[in-house]
Design a protein around this motif. Structure first.
Motif, PDB file in Angstrom:
ATOM      1  N   ALA A   3      -0.787  -6.990 -35.198  1.00 55.01           N
ATOM      2  CA  ALA A   3      -1.746  -7.669 -34.523  1.00 55.01           C
ATOM      3  C   ALA A   3      -2.304  -8.965 -34.876  1.00 55.01           C
ATOM      4  CB  ALA A   3      -3.050  -6.783 -34.824  1.00 55.01           C
ATOM      5  N   ASP A   4      -2.850  -9.689 -34.260  1.00 56.92           N
ATOM      6  CA  ASP A   4      -3.279 -11.094 -34.627  1.00 56.92           C
ATOM      7  C   ASP A   4      -4.097 -11.205 -35.735  1.00 56.92           C
ATOM      8  OD1 ASP A   4      -1.773 -12.077 -32.530  1.00 56.92           O
ATOM      9  OD2 ASP A   4      -3.676 -12.575 -31.007  1.00 56.92           O
ATOM     10  N   GLY A   5      -3.588 -11.924 -36.732  1.00 53.10           N
ATOM     11  CA  GLY A   5      -4.386 -12.133 -38.127  1.00 53.10           C
ATOM     12  C   GLY A   5      -4.153 -11.067 -39.041  1.00 53.10           C
ATOM     13  N   ALA A   6      -3.157 -10.227 -38.713  1.00 55.78           N
ATOM     14  CA  ALA A   6      -2.816  -9.125 -39.736  1.00 55.78           C
ATOM     15  C   ALA A   6      -1.845  -9.770 -40.545  1.00 55.78           C
ATOM     16  CB  ALA A   6      -2.101  -7.945 -38.982  1.00 55.78           C
ATOM     17  N   GLU A   7      -1.684  -9.283 -41.870  1.00 54.44           N
ATOM     18  CA  GLU A   7      -0.830  -9.612 -42.870  1.00 54.44           C
ATOM     19  C   GLU A   7       0.448  -9.677 -42.573  1.00 54.44           C
ATOM     20  OE1 GLU A   7      -1.945  -5.118 -43.953  1.00 54.44           O
ATOM     21  OE2 GLU A   7      -2.886  -7.127 -42.915  1.00 54.44           O
ATOM     22  N   GLN A   8       1.345 -10.279 -43.228  1.00 55.08           N
ATOM     23  CA  GLN A   8       2.752 -10.336 -43.155  1.00 55.08           C
ATOM     24  C   GLN A   8       3.512  -8.882 -42.615  1.00 55.08           C
ATOM     25  OE1 GLN A   8       5.010 -12.709 -45.508  1.00 55.08           O
ATOM     26  NE2 GLN A   8       6.889 -12.570 -44.694  1.00 55.08           N
ATOM     27  N   ALA A   9       4.447  -8.756 -41.971  1.00 51.15           N
ATOM     28  CA  ALA A   9       4.907  -7.430 -41.752  1.00 51.15           C
ATOM     29  C   ALA A   9       6.000  -6.871 -42.748  1.00 51.15           C
ATOM     30  CB  ALA A   9       5.575  -7.616 -40.169  1.00 51.15           C
ATOM     31  N   SER A  10       5.837  -5.824 -43.177  1.00 49.02           N
ATOM     32  CA  SER A  10       7.115  -5.380 -43.905  1.00 49.02           C
ATOM     33  C   SER A  10       7.971  -4.729 -43.147  1.00 49.02           C
ATOM     34  CB  SER A  10       6.299  -4.304 -45.015  1.00 49.02           C
ATOM     35  OG  SER A  10       7.296  -3.691 -45.862  1.00 49.02           O
ATOM     36  N   ARG A  11       9.447  -4.806 -43.851  1.00 50.50           N
ATOM     37  CA  ARG A  11      10.463  -4.149 -43.117  1.00 50.50           C
ATOM     38  C   ARG A  11      10.326  -2.761 -42.999  1.00 50.50           C
ATOM     39  NH1 ARG A  11      16.849  -5.396 -44.715  1.00 50.50           N
ATOM     40  NH2 ARG A  11      17.691  -4.394 -42.923  1.00 50.50           N
ATOM     41  N   TYR A  12       9.787  -1.958 -44.030  1.00 48.41           N
ATOM     42  CA  TYR A  12       9.548  -0.454 -43.795  1.00 48.41           C
ATOM     43  C   TYR A  12       8.032  -0.012 -43.730  1.00 48.41           C
ATOM     44  CZ  TYR A  12      14.878  -0.627 -44.506  1.00 48.41           C
ATOM     45  OH  TYR A  12      16.190  -0.717 -44.663  1.00 48.41           O
ATOM     46  N   ALA A  13       7.289  -0.941 -43.303  1.00 49.14           N
ATOM     47  CA  ALA A  13       5.736  -0.733 -43.344  1.00 49.14           C
ATOM     48  C   ALA A  13       5.570   0.392 -42.203  1.00 49.14           C
ATOM     49  CB  ALA A  13       4.888  -1.850 -42.815  1.00 49.14           C
ATOM     50  N   MET A  14       6.359   0.526 -41.082  1.00 50.08           N
ATOM     51  CA  MET A  14       6.339   1.648 -40.207  1.00 50.08           C
ATOM     52  C   MET A  14       6.708   2.924 -40.588  1.00 50.08           C
ATOM     53  SD  MET A  14       5.150   2.424 -37.175  1.00 50.08           S
ATOM     54  CE  MET A  14       5.010   1.081 -36.173  1.00 50.08           C
ATOM     55  N   GLU A  15       7.788   3.049 -41.438  1.00 53.00           N
ATOM     56  CA  GLU A  15       8.005   4.232 -42.172  1.00 53.00           C
ATOM     57  C   GLU A  15       6.938   4.605 -43.143  1.00 53.00           C
ATOM     58  OE1 GLU A  15      12.240   5.559 -43.264  1.00 53.00           O
ATOM     59  OE2 GLU A  15      11.494   4.589 -45.156  1.00 53.00           O
ATOM     60  N   ASP A  16       6.319   3.685 -43.842  1.00 54.30           N
ATOM     61  CA  ASP A  16       5.227   3.902 -44.882  1.00 54.30           C
ATOM     62  C   ASP A  16       3.937   4.494 -44.210  1.00 54.30           C
ATOM     63  OD1 ASP A  16       6.960   3.066 -47.172  1.00 54.30           O
ATOM     64  OD2 ASP A  16       6.056   1.262 -46.916  1.00 54.30           O
ATOM     65  N   ARG A  17       3.680   3.999 -43.010  1.00 54.08           N
ATOM     66  CA  ARG A  17       2.834   4.423 -42.040  1.00 54.08           C
ATOM     67  C   ARG A  17       2.721   5.855 -41.695  1.00 54.08           C
ATOM     68  NH1 ARG A  17      -2.401   1.935 -41.489  1.00 54.08           N
ATOM     69  NH2 ARG A  17      -3.484   2.615 -39.688  1.00 54.08           N
ATOM     70  N   LEU A  18       4.034   6.312 -41.046  1.00 51.84           N
ATOM     71  CA  LEU A  18       4.382   7.646 -40.529  1.00 51.84           C
ATOM     72  C   LEU A  18       4.779   8.501 -41.190  1.00 51.84           C
ATOM     73  CD1 LEU A  18       5.787   6.237 -37.158  1.00 51.84           C
ATOM     74  CD2 LEU A  18       3.416   6.844 -37.732  1.00 51.84           C
ATOM     75  N   ALA A  19       5.405   8.166 -42.527  1.00 53.85           N
ATOM     76  CA  ALA A  19       6.051   9.184 -43.449  1.00 53.85           C
ATOM     77  C   ALA A  19       5.102  10.535 -43.733  1.00 53.85           C
ATOM     78  CB  ALA A  19       6.677   8.668 -44.809  1.00 53.85           C
ATOM     79  N   ALA A  20       5.759  11.564 -43.962  1.00 50.86           N
ATOM     80  CA  ALA A  20       4.946  12.644 -44.581  1.00 50.86           C
ATOM     81  C   ALA A  20       4.281  12.400 -45.765  1.00 50.86           C
ATOM     82  CB  ALA A  20       5.802  13.889 -44.466  1.00 50.86           C
ATOM     83  N   SER A  21       5.002  11.545 -46.575  1.00 50.17           N
ATOM     84  CA  SER A  21       4.356  11.381 -47.896  1.00 50.17           C
ATOM     85  C   SER A  21       2.978  10.677 -47.909  1.00 50.17           C
ATOM     86  CB  SER A  21       5.419  10.480 -48.713  1.00 50.17           C
ATOM     87  OG  SER A  21       5.679   9.250 -48.049  1.00 50.17           O
ATOM     88  N   ARG A  22       2.853  10.009 -46.605  1.00 51.90           N
ATOM     89  CA  ARG A  22       1.401   9.153 -46.608  1.00 51.90           C
ATOM     90  C   ARG A  22       0.273  10.066 -46.283  1.00 51.90           C
ATOM     91  NH1 ARG A  22      -1.287   6.658 -41.147  1.00 51.90           N
ATOM     92  NH2 ARG A  22      -3.158   6.837 -41.820  1.00 51.90           N
TER      93      ARG A  22
END
Length: 422
Positions: free
Chosen positions: A256-275
């Protein structure tokens, strides 16, 4: 000399007859006459040849309401077997099946610990050693000795076109657990070993014998330690130019506009069961009655969250709604790109009907065509997919152009519970 070399010497008529025998599980000469369109002498000669060679055997007699009794034939052990292996980051599962799909065995070797435990790169040496010992024992069984016809190993990594086939004889070129498995196979199998991404294998299982059996396309969304998708379109795996199709963990997030810099595996961190596990622990830290389990399973965490939601916990509601919303958006993203008939949620998340229903409800306002389902195969989806791919390949290698009845053998495999151990 490996038996696969001899299988190529079966004449077309014998292949035709054997294909129908494997497809139906058992058959008789009159049934073969009707099914194949061959002449009676051709069927008789083919059955006699296959029986002498050990490909088929007699198994009683069929007595029809009218007409003469007929000898029942079924596939014999000589036809061979297929092998699927799920080589995960913390487990190894083996599944073997005969080419008729009537006899399957399964065994699993896993590391202790739940989703909160540190994620290893591959199983520990003791787990690999136990799996190798079982694999060697299977290959050396008298009814399977030198009759292994196809092997598929599911791996938790991208598999490009140049890596889809490896050789058991080339084990020294590999490393770790994969090398150990290939060395175990080297004395029993000379053919190519197929490597396939683990989530792709899960998608194949759901398409062939699971919830997607009645549709031509699906996307399988794996929510576990890692995150990924397997995509099947018109019955075929979609791998992409580099074997990386469905690698949702590589989606840049946030964007999104104004969001922090994207991380390569941020989506995995977001959706992983460990979250979900971490969020649950964080919300319950310091509260009385918190779970004493240091590494609760994802299923346990989900049940606890649902119980807390039902009891009116605002913290549990926030954790639950946030995770459901993110999973729903991931499903919508898949639907927007590949437009599948069905998105199947895999992993323990997909085993909870309330969560699947909540994801469908959250996604509905965002995509009018999206249908979300939970997995009906569950945690065995990867190894089932691997053995299905091997079973289909074994039919092609043995029967060539007459390998048109593999689907019946796969259906038979899916209808039979595997025999688990360890």
């Amino acid at each position: 000399m490996h038996d696969d070399a001899r299988s190529t010497e079966l004449p077309p008529t014998q292949r035709h007859v054997l294909s129908h025998t494997l497809g139906h599980g058992s058959t008789t000469r009159p049934r073969l006459l009707a099914a194949t369109g061959l002449s009676k002498p051709s069927v008789n000669d083919a059955v006699s040849f296959l029986e002498r060679a050990g490909y088929v055997r007699r198994n009683g007699r069929h007595v029809p309401a009218t007409g003469k009794p007929a000898v029942v034939f079924e596939a014999a052990e000589e036809v061979g077997w297929a092998l699927g292996i799920d080589l995960g980051s913390s487990h190894i599962e083996l599944m073997a099946v005969d080419l008729a799909g009537t006899d399957s065995t399964h065994v699993s070797f896993a590391e202790p610990g739940g989703p909160g435990a540190a994620r290893p790169r591959e199983p520990s040496p003791p787990v690999v050693e136990r799996a190798v010992e079982r694999l060697v024992a299977w290959c050396a069984r008298p009814d399977r000795l030198r009759r292994l016809r196809a092997v598929t190993i599911a791996v938790p990594q991208i598999v490009d076109a140049g890596r889809r086939q490896v050789s058991a004889a080339d084990a020294d070129r590999e490393r770790g657990a994969l090398a150990a498995l290939l060395r175990a196979l080297a004395d029993h199998y000379e053919g190519p070993v197929r490597l396939e991404n683990n989530v792709n294998c899960s998608a194949v299982a759901e398409m062939r014998i699971g919830v997607g059996a009645e549709v031509p396309s699906l996307a399988y969304l794996q929510l576990g330690v890692g995150v990924g998708a397997g995509i099947i379109n018109e019955g075929r795996l979609v791998r992409g130019a580099h074997g990386a199709a469905g690698e949702l963990s590589r989606l840049p997030f946030p964007w999104a506009d104004g969001a922090e810099q994207a991380s390569r595996y941020a989506m995995e961190d977001r959706l992983a069961a460990s979250r979900l596990v971490d969020s649950y622990r964080s919300g319950r830290s310091g509260r009385s009655g918190s779970s004493g389990d240091a590494n609760p399973s994802v299923g346990h965490v989900v049940r606890s969250i649902l119980a807390d939601v039902a009891a009116g916990s605002t913290e549990a509601r926030a954790v639950y709604d946030g995770y459901v919303r993110d999973v729903a958006r991931a499903c919508v993203a898949l639907a927007a790109v590949v437009d599948p008939d069905l998105v199947v949620i895999g992993g323990e998340i997909g085993d909870v009907p309330e969560v699947v229903e909540a994801v469908q409800a959250a996604a509905r306002p965002l995509h009018e065509f999206l249908v979300v389902s939970g997995s009906v195969i569950g945690e065995l989806a990867t190894v089932f997919g691997a053995v299905v791919l091997s079973l289909e390949e074994a039919h092609v290698k043995l029967l060539g152009e007459h390998a048109v009845h593999a689907a019946a053998a796969v259906d038979r495999l899916g209808a039979r519970p595997s025999q688990a151990a360890e």
